[in-house]
Design an enzyme around this catalytic site. Sequence first.
Site, short mmCIF file in Angstrom:
data_model
loop_
_atom_site.label_atom_id
_atom_site.label_comp_id
_atom_site.label_asym_id
_atom_site.label_seq_id
_atom_site.Cartn_x
_atom_site.Cartn_y
_atom_site.Cartn_z
N ARG A 1 -3.76 -10.10 4.37
CA ARG A 1 -4.15 -11.42 4.87
C ARG A 1 -2.96 -12.26 5.32
O ARG A 1 -3.16 -13.29 5.97
CB ARG A 1 -4.96 -12.17 3.80
CG ARG A 1 -6.33 -11.55 3.55
CD ARG A 1 -7.21 -12.41 2.67
NE ARG A 1 -8.59 -11.96 2.66
CZ ARG A 1 -9.14 -11.16 1.74
NH1 ARG A 1 -8.42 -10.75 0.72
NH2 ARG A 1 -10.40 -10.78 1.83
N HIS B 1 0.84 -1.21 0.00
CA HIS B 1 0.00 0.00 0.00
C HIS B 1 0.87 1.26 0.00
O HIS B 1 0.57 2.24 -0.69
CB HIS B 1 -0.89 0.03 1.25
CG HIS B 1 -1.87 -1.10 1.37
ND1 HIS B 1 -1.78 -2.05 2.36
CD2 HIS B 1 -2.96 -1.42 0.64
CE1 HIS B 1 -2.78 -2.91 2.24
NE2 HIS B 1 -3.51 -2.56 1.20
P1 AMP Z 1 -6.43 -3.95 -0.45
O1 AMP Z 1 -6.29 -3.10 0.77
O2 AMP Z 1 -5.92 -5.35 -0.28
O3 AMP Z 1 -7.82 -3.88 -1.06
O4 AMP Z 1 -5.46 -3.31 -1.54
C1 AMP Z 1 -5.54 -1.97 -1.89
C2 AMP Z 1 -4.68 -1.72 -3.09
O5 AMP Z 1 -3.33 -2.05 -2.77
C3 AMP Z 1 -5.06 -2.57 -4.31
O6 AMP Z 1 -4.94 -1.79 -5.49
C4 AMP Z 1 -4.05 -3.68 -4.27
O7 AMP Z 1 -3.79 -4.24 -5.53
C5 AMP Z 1 -2.83 -2.95 -3.75
N1 AMP Z 1 -1.90 -3.90 -3.15
C6 AMP Z 1 -2.15 -4.81 -2.18
N2 AMP Z 1 -1.06 -5.55 -1.94
C7 AMP Z 1 -0.09 -5.11 -2.78
C8 AMP Z 1 1.26 -5.48 -3.03
N3 AMP Z 1 1.86 -6.47 -2.36
N4 AMP Z 1 1.94 -4.80 -3.97
C9 AMP Z 1 1.35 -3.80 -4.67
N5 AMP Z 1 0.08 -3.40 -4.49
C10 AMP Z 1 -0.63 -4.06 -3.56
#
Ligand code: AMP
Length: 285
Positions: A188, A39
Amino acid sequence: MKVKLIETIEEMRAFSKNAKSKNLSIGYVPTMGALHDGHVSLMKKAVEQNDIAVMTIFVNPIQFGPNEDYNKYPRTLEADLEKAEAAGISAVFFPSATELTANLYSYIDINELQNNLCGTKRPGHFRGVCTIVGKFFNIIQPDNAYFGKKDIQQLYIIKQMVKDLNFDVKIIPCDIVREDDGLAMSSRNRYLSESERKDALVLSQSLKKAVTLHQQGEKSSQVLINSIRQEIEKISSAKIDYVSIVNEQMQDVCTVENKNIIALAVYIGNTRLIDNHIIGETLCF
Ligand code: AMP
């Protein structure tokens, strides 16, 4: 500067209107919180490329299935605000689920692109994602929005939604950020026990092996998929949800070409993890 915490749609709209009236560009990062360095990389890009950067933290109830982890999803607002502030985010929009989703009659549904991978394994997931992201685009009015390639199907779906529905925002894809040993960062990952954390490496390692096979000349999708499945099946805590190779329309391919995506979802114990690699991009793990 101190990050501003915004909790209502009205206040968020006023914040964006004020920025627009001063001709300031707005970069936007949607998240569900429990922030990690993946993030942070999106936040930093948004801060660098815009006058103002806004982030949402919203565990979106309508993108979770009935037997998924909505209730136990990690919620760590205080730590998240510190990370946002350190990255230079100006405002964090943290709305209530009630204000955003109660009495909702209209949804954004996307055809075709959701008929494979996570779309079929998580029915209704992308409808929930698109509806909420669409609402956030309308409320925040960003110039640029930052999405991780970690959720590769989501990225392609959001790009299509923006094109189809003429949202006035540019979607900026961001590379996957990984732990030193290759595991893709994910909120997760904190569900994993110590032994499961080791087992979870099978996702990136099997992916890497398949990419190496491809680089050595193997073009058969089935051969690459079988190689990944064989690696994963060696791990007793692992259960495959899917291993697929698709094109940019999220359709399975027989012969692997540039820009095709090797995508996998695997349960490690009870935790469902995803990973992927876009053929032709640098493998940096
Ligand atoms: P989430 O909070 O899991 O819904 O993710 C929010 C945003 O962060 C989404 O656009 C995800 O694709 C991105 N994201 C989550 N994990 C990663 C990661 N390891 N590398 C790059 N972007 C990520």
